[in-house]
Design an enzyme around this catalytic site. Structure first.
Site, PDB file in Angstrom:
ATOM      1  N   SER A   1       0.815  -1.221   0.000  1.00 44.29           N
ATOM      2  CA  SER A   1       0.000   0.000   0.000  1.00 44.29           C
ATOM      3  C   SER A   1       0.847   1.269   0.000  1.00 44.29           C
ATOM      4  O   SER A   1       1.916   1.327   0.605  1.00 44.29           O
ATOM      5  CB  SER A   1      -0.863  -0.017   1.262  1.00 44.29           C
TER       6      SER A   1
ATOM      7  N   GLU B   1       0.190   3.617   1.791  1.00 40.66           N
ATOM      8  CA  GLU B   1       0.284   4.042   3.190  1.00 40.66           C
ATOM      9  C   GLU B   1       1.681   3.773   3.745  1.00 40.66           C
ATOM     10  O   GLU B   1       2.067   4.353   4.765  1.00 40.66           O
ATOM     11  CB  GLU B   1      -0.743   3.298   4.048  1.00 40.66           C
TER      12      GLU B   1
ATOM     13  N   TYR C   1      -1.400   0.263  10.761  1.00 38.97           N
ATOM     14  CA  TYR C   1      -1.696  -0.397   9.474  1.00 38.97           C
ATOM     15  C   TYR C   1      -0.494  -0.273   8.535  1.00 38.97           C
ATOM     16  O   TYR C   1      -0.043  -1.258   7.939  1.00 38.97           O
ATOM     17  CB  TYR C   1      -2.941   0.242   8.844  1.00 38.97           C
TER      18      TYR C   1
HETATM   19  P1  NDP Z   1     -11.251  -4.540   2.184  1.00 35.65           P
HETATM   20  O1  NDP Z   1     -11.096  -3.964   3.539  1.00 35.65           O
HETATM   21  O2  NDP Z   1     -12.460  -4.179   1.380  1.00 35.65           O
HETATM   22  O3  NDP Z   1     -11.209  -6.132   2.308  1.00 35.65           O
HETATM   23  C1  NDP Z   1     -10.361  -6.770   3.218  1.00 35.65           C
HETATM   24  C2  NDP Z   1     -10.551  -8.273   3.112  1.00 35.65           C
HETATM   25  O4  NDP Z   1      -9.680  -8.907   4.053  1.00 35.65           O
HETATM   26  C3  NDP Z   1     -11.983  -8.740   3.451  1.00 35.65           C
HETATM   27  O5  NDP Z   1     -12.337  -9.757   2.561  1.00 35.65           O
HETATM   28  C4  NDP Z   1     -11.812  -9.297   4.854  1.00 35.65           C
HETATM   29  O6  NDP Z   1     -12.714 -10.323   5.187  1.00 35.65           O
HETATM   30  C5  NDP Z   1     -10.416  -9.911   4.739  1.00 35.65           C
HETATM   31  N1  NDP Z   1      -9.862 -10.216   6.053  1.00 35.65           N
HETATM   32  C6  NDP Z   1      -9.833  -9.411   7.155  1.00 35.65           C
HETATM   33  N2  NDP Z   1      -9.304 -10.080   8.196  1.00 35.65           N
HETATM   34  C7  NDP Z   1      -8.980 -11.321   7.743  1.00 35.65           C
HETATM   35  C8  NDP Z   1      -8.421 -12.480   8.343  1.00 35.65           C
HETATM   36  N3  NDP Z   1      -8.067 -12.501   9.641  1.00 35.65           N
HETATM   37  N4  NDP Z   1      -8.239 -13.578   7.591  1.00 35.65           N
HETATM   38  C9  NDP Z   1      -8.619 -13.590   6.278  1.00 35.65           C
HETATM   39  N5  NDP Z   1      -9.169 -12.533   5.650  1.00 35.65           N
HETATM   40  C10 NDP Z   1      -9.339 -11.420   6.377  1.00 35.65           C
HETATM   41  O7  NDP Z   1      -9.933  -4.199   1.351  1.00 35.65           O
HETATM   42  P2  NDP Z   1      -9.766  -3.842  -0.210  1.00 35.65           P
HETATM   43  O8  NDP Z   1     -10.465  -4.856  -1.019  1.00 35.65           O
HETATM   44  O9  NDP Z   1     -10.027  -2.404  -0.399  1.00 35.65           O
HETATM   45  O10 NDP Z   1      -8.193  -4.020  -0.373  1.00 35.65           O
HETATM   46  C11 NDP Z   1      -7.603  -5.285  -0.667  1.00 35.65           C
HETATM   47  C12 NDP Z   1      -6.180  -5.311  -0.135  1.00 35.65           C
HETATM   48  O11 NDP Z   1      -5.431  -4.272  -0.748  1.00 35.65           O
HETATM   49  C13 NDP Z   1      -6.042  -5.102   1.367  1.00 35.65           C
HETATM   50  O12 NDP Z   1      -4.942  -5.867   1.793  1.00 35.65           O
HETATM   51  C14 NDP Z   1      -5.709  -3.622   1.495  1.00 35.65           C
HETATM   52  O13 NDP Z   1      -4.983  -3.376   2.679  1.00 35.65           O
HETATM   53  C15 NDP Z   1      -4.872  -3.420   0.260  1.00 35.65           C
HETATM   54  N6  NDP Z   1      -4.882  -2.091  -0.305  1.00 35.65           N
HETATM   55  C16 NDP Z   1      -6.077  -1.504  -0.619  1.00 35.65           C
HETATM   56  C17 NDP Z   1      -6.093  -0.270  -1.228  1.00 35.65           C
HETATM   57  C18 NDP Z   1      -7.373   0.404  -1.572  1.00 35.65           C
HETATM   58  O14 NDP Z   1      -7.335   1.624  -1.859  1.00 35.65           O
HETATM   59  N7  NDP Z   1      -8.490  -0.284  -1.607  1.00 35.65           N
HETATM   60  C19 NDP Z   1      -4.827   0.427  -1.575  1.00 35.65           C
HETATM   61  C20 NDP Z   1      -3.635  -0.311  -1.204  1.00 35.65           C
HETATM   62  C21 NDP Z   1      -3.677  -1.531  -0.619  1.00 35.65           C
HETATM   63  P3  NDP Z   1     -14.035 -10.060   6.125  1.00 35.65           P
HETATM   64  O15 NDP Z   1     -15.096  -9.574   5.190  1.00 35.65           O
HETATM   65  O16 NDP Z   1     -14.298 -11.403   6.667  1.00 35.65           O
HETATM   66  O17 NDP Z   1     -13.644  -9.035   7.147  1.00 35.65           O
HETATM   67  P1  GDR Z   2      -6.902   5.726   3.545  1.00 37.23           P
HETATM   68  O1  GDR Z   2      -8.445   5.855   3.124  1.00 37.23           O
HETATM   69  O2  GDR Z   2      -6.689   5.990   4.979  1.00 37.23           O
HETATM   70  O3  GDR Z   2      -6.119   6.552   2.581  1.00 37.23           O
HETATM   71  O4  GDR Z   2      -6.633   4.169   3.319  1.00 37.23           O
HETATM   72  P2  GDR Z   2      -9.664   6.609   3.805  1.00 37.23           P
HETATM   73  O5  GDR Z   2     -10.685   6.739   2.738  1.00 37.23           O
HETATM   74  O6  GDR Z   2     -10.080   5.975   5.086  1.00 37.23           O
HETATM   75  O7  GDR Z   2      -9.046   8.057   4.176  1.00 37.23           O
HETATM   76  C1  GDR Z   2      -8.540   8.927   3.171  1.00 37.23           C
HETATM   77  C2  GDR Z   2      -8.314  10.309   3.768  1.00 37.23           C
HETATM   78  O8  GDR Z   2      -9.579  10.888   4.080  1.00 37.23           O
HETATM   79  C3  GDR Z   2      -9.481  11.524   5.350  1.00 37.23           C
HETATM   80  N1  GDR Z   2     -10.795  11.633   5.970  1.00 37.23           N
HETATM   81  C4  GDR Z   2     -11.590  10.605   6.328  1.00 37.23           C
HETATM   82  N2  GDR Z   2     -11.425   9.261   6.186  1.00 37.23           N
HETATM   83  C5  GDR Z   2     -12.441   8.465   6.630  1.00 37.23           C
HETATM   84  N3  GDR Z   2     -12.338   7.134   6.463  1.00 37.23           N
HETATM   85  N4  GDR Z   2     -13.577   8.978   7.223  1.00 37.23           N
HETATM   86  C6  GDR Z   2     -13.757  10.321   7.385  1.00 37.23           C
HETATM   87  O9  GDR Z   2     -14.780  10.751   7.922  1.00 37.23           O
HETATM   88  C7  GDR Z   2     -12.729  11.180   6.912  1.00 37.23           C
HETATM   89  N5  GDR Z   2     -12.585  12.532   6.881  1.00 37.23           N
HETATM   90  C8  GDR Z   2     -11.418  12.793   6.308  1.00 37.23           C
HETATM   91  C9  GDR Z   2      -8.530  10.637   6.126  1.00 37.23           C
HETATM   92  O10 GDR Z   2      -8.021  11.334   7.257  1.00 37.23           O
HETATM   93  C10 GDR Z   2      -7.502  10.325   5.055  1.00 37.23           C
HETATM   94  O11 GDR Z   2      -6.552  11.349   4.998  1.00 37.23           O
HETATM   95  C11 GDR Z   2      -7.115   3.482   2.170  1.00 37.23           C
HETATM   96  C12 GDR Z   2      -7.360   2.017   2.588  1.00 37.23           C
HETATM   97  O12 GDR Z   2      -7.987   1.335   1.524  1.00 37.23           O
HETATM   98  C13 GDR Z   2      -6.042   1.353   2.921  1.00 37.23           C
HETATM   99  O13 GDR Z   2      -6.269  -0.038   3.169  1.00 37.23           O
HETATM  100  C14 GDR Z   2      -5.095   1.521   1.714  1.00 37.23           C
HETATM  101  O14 GDR Z   2      -3.862   0.906   1.983  1.00 37.23           O
HETATM  102  C15 GDR Z   2      -4.893   3.010   1.429  1.00 37.23           C
HETATM  103  O15 GDR Z   2      -6.166   3.564   1.123  1.00 37.23           O
HETATM  104  C16 GDR Z   2      -3.982   3.245   0.242  1.00 37.23           C
END
Ligand code: NDP
Ligand code: GDR
Length: 327
Positions: A127, A129, A151
């Protein structure tokens, strides 16, 4: 037929990736956790052809079982506790799942395949992050990592463990450093979806205000459907490697609000939005912008959906979902 095993099938990216792989003729297996996961009906409805195995990233026995049962050629480790804000309150479980879970999955492959482990191609969902307090703009594969949350720290562990298993054991292990990607399937706790749901509800007269945290943070937002294509392309390369996947364009939360409210005909959203300290983070990441030159040159990958199109798509989806729920 190529066989893939996905963790994180109940999340945002899992179903998009499964759809992509099924469309390419893959045999797709996935790990789902819990006795009675509430998202099971969604998975069954969205990707009915995926074969499910119960398992948890904190339980290596269950992962070995899933790998043995599916005999994968490719493993995509998308499972994680992924909500950054939550990770400060729950740092240990975040570390166990998001960090150590990667090691468990890598070891499950090695325990299953032994000396043949490098036959199984592995994708780790790293990520942006990990860049946290950014040391270079834009961020690329070589940028120094400086995570700002439990995270982010956990993702750094998984990232380096993936590199280490590639270097130590010759595994075909790749780390995709993906920047924020969103879609109508995004979890409602993340800011873009929180906004698109609230804006739809405001339009439908179901709520009037929306409480947010830091409105000045800037992110490089792309479309999840485009990003899973990059994951697949990484595993089709002759060797494992690390790739930044991003649009290269950054926007603030205020920009998201501008586009989302404009979609419902509101130019000045100030009376609908409040700031609430509950949504402020102990250490926020102020701005992320990725340089995806390597992904473009090596993988031939480019994003298709732009920022405004993405936010419009999300608001439009929530207008239909919320109007059905309101009936
Ligand atoms: P989500 O939060 O939507 O999905 C996370 C998944 O992980 C869910 O299916 C959840 O299952 C599963 N999970 C959580 N805990 C466990 C566990 N103990 N064992 C097995 N599975 C588990 O994430 P995204 O689909 O958005 O992202 C996919 C991956 O990419 C993640 O690793 C995220 O950190 C990473 N990522 C995402 C980005 C984004 O912008 N979306 C950017 C960069 C990286 P359950 O429903 O059971 O909780
Ligand atoms: P992020 O996504 O932390 O970048 O992680 P998120 O959408 O939670 O936050 C993005 C930015 O928005 C600001 N923010 C808020 N965020 C949330 N969730 N709720 C609020 O009310 C709010 N107000 C302002 C946050 O402070 C932050 O700056 C996502 C996840 O998908 C991670 O798993 C992944 O790795 C990174 O993107 C890349």
């Amino acid at each position: 037929m190529t066989t893939a095993l996905i963790t994180g099938i109940t999340g945002q990216d899992g179903p998009y990736l499964a759809e992509l792989l099924l469309s390419k003729g893959y045999d797709v297996h996935a790990v789902i956790r819990g006795q009675n996961n509430p998202k099971l009906p969604m998975v069954r409805a969205t990707v009915p052809d995926v074969i499910l195995h119960t398992g948890d990233l904190t339980d290596i026995t269950s992962l070995v079982r899933a790998v043995d049962a599916s005999q994968p050629d490719e493993v995509y480790n998308l499972g994680a506790i992924s909500y950054v804000a939550w990770s400060w309150d729950n740092p240990h479980v975040t570390t166990n799942v998001t960090g150590h879970g990667v090691l468990n999955m890598l070891d499950a492959i090695r325990l299953h395949a032994g000396d043949e482990a490098n036959r199984v191609r592995f994708y780790q969902a790293s990520s942006s992050e990990m860049f946290g307090k950014v040391q270079e703009v834009p961020q690329r594969e070589s940028t120094l990592l400086w995570p700002r949350s439990p995270y982010g720290v956990s993702k750094v562990f998984g990232h380096y463990m993936t590199i280490n298993y590639r270097e130590s054991y010759g595994m075909h292990a790749s780390s995709g450093i993906l920047f924020n990607h969103e879609s109508p399937r995004r979890g409602p706790e993340f800011v873009t979806r929180k906004i698109s749901i609230a804006v739809a509800r405001i339009k439908l007269g179901l709520q009037d205000t929306l409480a947010l945290g830091n409105l000045d943070a800037r992110r490089d937002w792309g479309y999840a459907g485009d990003y899973v294509e990059a994951m697949w392309r990484m595993l089709q390369q002759p060797h494992g490697d690390d790739y930044v996947v991003a649009t290269g364009v950054t926007h603030s939360i205020r920009d998201v609000l501008d586009v989302a409210f404009r979609h419902i005909g509101v130019e000045d959203w100030s009376r609908h939005v409040t700031q609430d300290p509950r949504f402020m983070r102990p250490a926020d990441v102020e701005e992320l912008r990725g340089d995806a030159t390597k992904a473009r040159e090596v993988l031939g990958w480019e994003p298709n959906v732009g920022f405004e199109e993405l936010i419009d798509m999300m608001v439009e989806n929530d207008l239909s979902e919320q109007s059905v729920q309101a009936r």
